[in-house]
Design an enzyme around this catalytic site. Structure first.
Site, PDB file in Angstrom:
ATOM      1  CG  HIS A   1      -0.473   2.718   8.665  1.00  0.00           C
ATOM      2  ND1 HIS A   1      -0.885   1.808   9.607  1.00  0.00           N
ATOM      3  CD2 HIS A   1       0.708   2.262   8.195  1.00  0.00           C
ATOM      4  CE1 HIS A   1       0.019   0.839   9.690  1.00  0.00           C
ATOM      5  NE2 HIS A   1       0.998   1.092   8.834  1.00  0.00           N
ATOM      6  CD  GLU A   2       2.418   3.825   5.223  1.00  0.00           C
ATOM      7  OE1 GLU A   2       3.494   3.625   5.798  1.00  0.00           O
ATOM      8  OE2 GLU A   2       1.616   2.900   4.958  1.00  0.00           O
TER       9      GLU A   2
ATOM     10  CD  GLU B   1       3.901  -2.032   9.754  1.00  0.00           C
ATOM     11  OE1 GLU B   1       2.837  -1.370   9.800  1.00  0.00           O
ATOM     12  OE2 GLU B   1       4.892  -1.668   9.088  1.00  0.00           O
TER      13      GLU B   1
ATOM     14  CG  HIS C   1       4.815   3.439  10.285  1.00  0.00           C
ATOM     15  ND1 HIS C   1       4.925   2.498  11.280  1.00  0.00           N
ATOM     16  CD2 HIS C   1       4.181   2.816   9.247  1.00  0.00           C
ATOM     17  CE1 HIS C   1       4.382   1.354  10.866  1.00  0.00           C
ATOM     18  NE2 HIS C   1       3.918   1.525   9.639  1.00  0.00           N
TER      19      HIS C   1
ATOM     20  N   GLY D   1       0.817  -1.215   0.000  1.00  0.00           N
ATOM     21  CA  GLY D   1       0.000   0.000   0.000  1.00  0.00           C
ATOM     22  C   GLY D   1       0.847   1.260   0.000  1.00  0.00           C
ATOM     23  CB  ALA D   2       1.775   3.690   1.581  1.00  0.00           C
ATOM     24  CG  MET D   3       8.303   2.185   2.610  1.00  0.00           C
ATOM     25  SD  MET D   3       8.130   0.826   3.813  1.00  0.00           S
ATOM     26  CE  MET D   3       9.354   1.309   5.008  1.00  0.00           C
ATOM     27  CD  GLU D   4       7.034   2.190   7.682  1.00  0.00           C
ATOM     28  OE1 GLU D   4       6.302   1.874   6.726  1.00  0.00           O
ATOM     29  OE2 GLU D   4       7.451   1.358   8.518  1.00  0.00           O
TER      30      GLU D   4
HETATM   31  N1  PHE Z   1       5.705  -0.744   6.280  1.00  0.00           N
HETATM   32  C1  PHE Z   1       4.663  -0.534   5.329  1.00  0.00           C
HETATM   33  C2  PHE Z   1       3.435  -0.112   6.151  1.00  0.00           C
HETATM   34  O1  PHE Z   1       2.808  -0.874   6.791  1.00  0.00           O
HETATM   35  C3  PHE Z   1       4.286  -1.709   4.516  1.00  0.00           C
HETATM   36  C4  PHE Z   1       5.357  -2.204   3.596  1.00  0.00           C
HETATM   37  C5  PHE Z   1       6.083  -3.318   3.923  1.00  0.00           C
HETATM   38  C6  PHE Z   1       5.591  -1.586   2.409  1.00  0.00           C
HETATM   39  C7  PHE Z   1       7.049  -3.814   3.076  1.00  0.00           C
HETATM   40  C8  PHE Z   1       6.534  -2.064   1.543  1.00  0.00           C
HETATM   41  C9  PHE Z   1       7.280  -3.186   1.888  1.00  0.00           C
HETATM   42  O2  PHE Z   1       3.120   0.997   6.270  1.00  0.00           O
HETATM   43 ZN    ZN Z   2       2.744   0.146   8.650  1.00  0.00          ZN
END
Ligand code: PHE
Ligand code: ZN
Length: 880
Positions: A305-306, A328, A309, A269-272
């Site tokens: 969410h992001e 998470e 984080h 979905g996305a990355m923090e």
């Molecule tokens: N850490 C990200 C999230 O939960 C998810 C994610 C994991 C994205 C691995 C890319 C690779 O917000």
């Molecule tokens: Zn996350």
């Protein structure tokens, strides 16, 4: 299968690295097929390591080593060794030293979308969990936290935007060339998985945010050019998230800039990444013509969410990947709270429980079951699961329930104060909860280490002479892979005893007195609670608000359930009673023992809710949705015929729709749109109800429902209305279905996110020929095997959204999915393995289906160079 079976990594084997990396200087010369990376690492021996004089072994894969220098001197090749996974320098100083490594990589050939790759002509990175090692040699693990400085150099015309983590320091053209560069500084030490880089010709939207202490933060959202007008909603969500984290948790943002980049090719979905979140563009882009209400809600919560984080994940990260739920689970909990605070808490709770039941319960109930904190894994990418995320969030919520708001906030403050800048463990987090509340959470910790969904059985007795009500609870967790014996859990159960007038009675617990929090705690295998001064036989309302993620078996009578559905003071349990009633009706239809009287009583109770002006539209919509086919399959537990489940559920819905045709028609009239599209909670709720009514009407009175849907599609008010109408229409086979799907495609073929929706609706078309439709769509020019969103729309849409089609008795559904897994595994193992999890519930099915599924899974396992990702999932399903 691989000749060498992949070996698991174990939590108990955790050791600190022999060296630490305090600072990293990265210099990128970007080139689509040959990017050069120069990394200067400042290292020193790790005082926490027991190893002395150890070799320096850094992770690295799919990169080509050009040179290594130690303290400025080039190392001769007999001073180091390189293999497929690592760089080893045998002798290094036992004092601070620097290592300079030059490598090259090929972003254009990166179809795994891990490391440095190209999406839509833009360079971008994805490093969680272990992608940084595809960029340079490093200790690619979260307990090595370093300060990063990043210089990016690229062609000016093609890549005008150059972004990385932290604050911008410098940018300039490189005189006499067509190139330019930028330098970014991140003052906060971070693990390598939070590194990010983006370079390309992107459009941008900017805004500002002033933090509580007056720091000015400049906000940027970067998207493919032409999409700038679809970022407003995302930008509002960024600001709302920043404000909320200040107000609710006292957490401020800590850099001068906060950037988001949206890309069309992304595995998740996305990355923090610190200061530079990278998003799957479906979770950024929105306008009324292209996004549904659900898209708006998802964008808001994923941005939150992001962003959250930044504190839970980035400032405090995980010691190792076994602690994944530390960041998470906690961050999902925080985003759930955010949505609850800015929208409707009751509606959000029901939505979250629906997700938990649709995704986590099936995982916990089959061969892929694992604890929220697993003890071993073969491939960490397989552990970004509903159990780690959603059950992880439920565990945080239970601690809040047990210790209360005030102590919970105190515990969070303690956690931030004590562990800021560290890589922490789940134990350290729970220790903060215990210290701040003074409660012993030793037994509670089992929630993290034990897999499986507990079943709580309730037996009740009322003694009118003694005015005493006795509740006996028993908990059981069935064996899961590798965990035959189960310990009793510490389960917080919110409770109400509902009197005949619908009011809660006081809870005068024997030996304790009147409870001020309506909560009981189940610690033992079997435990009895006696309530005194109970004037009349009450109806039990247990696990209110879904205070614990358990399956409750209270064996209430049909009449008691109807009563709760109409009168429980806890709206979650009103909904829950409706779900249990719906489930019992479907199970009866499946068994051929349905009772017309029960169905009618249920319909009448629903009608009363639909007609009550004081009840919120979102709640009405939720009440109209019956349990899913997969919930019914889980309730049947074994020997399931998925065609019969589908038919039974549809039959109950059709009957219900006929009973409710009056109220449904009224809803249809009342909810017609009058003004412009707005994604606010009240409008979203109104449309949810409208669509639920439409979907039922198509089942109960096909000509009428179809006419409604077609009139909606003729001039849709918004994409929400359009998708709602199309989804209702495609439930049933018919000429309208194909015609309207075709029209939708013609209208929206130029919008990649709408093509995804179209693929998904196709995948969900029930009826014979479902697998053939999937096969046909893989050959459609708009389908792309290398784009995860396309693959998920079609294949996860099929395995998850079309149980009857996927589990077709002739094995055609399994075959088309197994073919896809094999094909995908060669280009993107993470995506292939996610699709493979679609088989996780096949053990529940009858033998013809079970053996067809096994045949296909064994065919996958027989593939010569299967990835660890797919091997782990498929072998667990086959052997589990
Ligand atoms: N850490 C990200 C999230 O939960 C998810 C994610 C994991 C994205 C691995 C890319 C690779 O917000
Ligand atoms: Zn996350």
């Amino acid at each position: 299968m691989n000749t060498d079976t992949p070996q698991p990594v174990r939590l108990e084997d955790y050791r600190p690295t022999p060296y630490l990396i305090d600072a990293v200087d990265l210099d990128f010369r970007l080139d689509p097929s040959a990017t050069q990376v120069r990394a200067r690492l400042s290292l020193r021996p790790n005082p926490a390591s027991a190893e002395k004089d150890a070799a320096l072994v850094l992770d690295g894969e799919r990169i080509t080593l050009r040179s290594v220098s130690l303290d400025g001197a080039l190392l001769a090749s007999d001073h180091y060794g390189v293999d497929e996974q690592s760089l080893t320098v045998g002798k290094v100083p036992q004092a601070p030293f620097t290592l300079e490594i030059v490598t090259t990589c090929d972003p254009s050939a990166n179809t795994e979308l891990s490391g440095l790759y190209i999406s839509g002509g833009v360079f971008c990175t994805q490093c969680e969990a272990e992608g940084f090692r595809r960029i340079t040699y490093f200790y690619d693990r979260p307990d090595v936290m370093a300060r990063y400085t990043v210089r990016i150099e690229a062609e000016r015309e093609q890549f005008p935007i150059l972004l990385s983590n932290g604050n911008p320091r410098e940018r300039d053209v490189i005189g006499g060339t067509t190139r330019h560069f930028a330098v970014w500084d991140d003052p906060f030490p971070k693990p390598s998985y939070l590194f990010a880089l983006v370079a390309g010709d992107l459009g941008a939207v900017h805004d500002m945010f002033t933090t509580a202490s007056g720091r000015e933060v400049s906000l940027g959202i970067y998207v493919q050019k032409g999409n700038e007008d679809r970022c407003a909603w995302a930008m509002e969500a960024v600001k709302a998230s920043m404000r909320w984290d200040e107000q609710r948790f006292g957490r401020e943002y800590d850099l001068d800039v906060f950037n988001i980049v949206a890309v069309p090719d992304f595995n998740m979905g996305a990355m923090e990444n610190k200061g530079l979140n990278v998003f799957n563009d479906k979770y950024i882009l929105a306008n009324p013509e292209t996004a549904t209400d659900l898209d708006y809600v998802n964008i808001e919560s994923i941005i939150a969410h992001e962003y959250f984080h930044n504190w839970t994940g980035n400032r405090i990260t995980c010691r190792d990947w076994f602690q994944l739920c530390l960041k998470e689970g906690l961050t999902v909990f925080r985003d759930q709270e955010f949505t609850s605070d800015i929208r409707s808490r009751a509606v959000k709770r029901i939505a979250d429980v629906k997700t938990l039941r649709a995704r986590q319960f099936p995982e916990d109930n089959g061969p892929l079951a694992h604890p929220a904190r697993p003890a071993s894994y073969i491939e960490i990418n397989n552990f970004y699961t509903p159990t780690v995320y959603e059950k992880g969030a439920e565990i945080c919520r239970m601690m809040l329930t047990l210790i209360g708001e005030t102590a919970f906030r105190k515990a969070m403050d303690l956690y931030f104060a004590r562990h800021d800048g560290e890589a922490a463990t789940v134990e350290q987090f729970v220790q903060c909860m215990a210290e701040a509340s003074g409660r012993d959470l030793t037994q509670f910790f089992t929630w993290y280490s034990q897999a499986g969904t507990p079943v709580v059985t309730a037996e009740t007795a009322y003694d009118p002479a003694r005015r005493q009500y006795t509740l006996t609870l028993e908990q059981k967790v069935k064996a899961t892979p590798g965990q035959a014996e189960k310990l009793p859990l510490h389960i917080p159960l919110a409770i109400g005893l509902v009197g005949p007038d619908g009011e809660d009675m006081p809870l005068d617990l024997d030996g304790v007195g009147v409870l001020n929090a309506a909560l009981i705690e189940l610690n033992e295998q079997r435990q009895t609670f006696r309530f005194n001064n109970v004037p009349q036989r009450p109806v039990l309302s247990l696990n209110r608000g879904f205070s614990a993620p358990v399956k409750l078996e209270a064996s209430l009578t049909f009449a008691d359930e109807l009563f709760l559905m109409g009168h429980d003071g806890d709206s979650f349990n009103r909904w829950e009673a409706g779900q249990r009633l719906g489930r019992s009706l479907i199970l009866a239809a499946y068994a051929g023992t349905e009772s017309a009287a029960d169905a009618e009583a249920y319909a009448q109770a629903l009608a009363r809710i639909l007609n009550a002006p004081s009840v919120d539209d979102a709640f009405k919509a939720l009440m109209l949705a019956l349990p899913t086919e997969s919930e019914i399959a889980a309730a049947l537990a074994a020997d399931v015929d998925t065609d019969k489940v589908h038919a039974a559920r549809d039959a109950v819905r059709a009957r219900l729709a006929r009973h409710l045709s009056g109220p449904l028609a009224e809803i249809w009239q009342r909810t017609a749109e009058t003004g412009p599209y707005r994604p606010d909670p009240a409008s979203t709720a109104r449309r949810a109800l409208r669509q639920a009514a439409l979907a039922l009407m198509v089942m109960g009175d096909a000509p009428r429902g179809t006419a409604w849907a077609l009139s909606e599609l003729a001039s849709p008010h918004s994409m929400s209305a359009e998708i709602g109408a199309l989804a209702a229409l495609v439930q049933a086979d018919g000429p309208e279905r194909e015609r309207e799907l075709d029209r939708f495609h013609q209208r929206h073929a130029h919008e990649h996110l709408l093509v995804d929706k179209w693929l998904m609706l196709n995948a969900q078309c029930a009826g014979p020929g479902a697998a053939r439709r999937i096969e046909r769509l893989t050959r459609h020019p708009d389908f792309k095997w290398t784009t995860p969103n396309k693959v998920y729309a079609l294949f996860a849409g099929f395995t998850g959204g079309n149980p009857a089609g996927f589990n077709a008795a002739d094995g055609s559904g399994y075959r088309v999915v197994a073919d896809a897994i094999i094909r995908l595994d060669a280009m993107n193992p993470q995506v292939a393995s996610r699709i493979a999890t679609g088989f996780r519930s096949c053990k529940l099915l009858n033998s013809i289906r079970k053996s067809a599924a096994e045949r296909e899974l064994n065919r996958v396992l027989a593939e010569p160079s299967l990835s660890r990702d797919v091997y782990e999932i498929v072998s667990k399903i086959v052997n589990g």
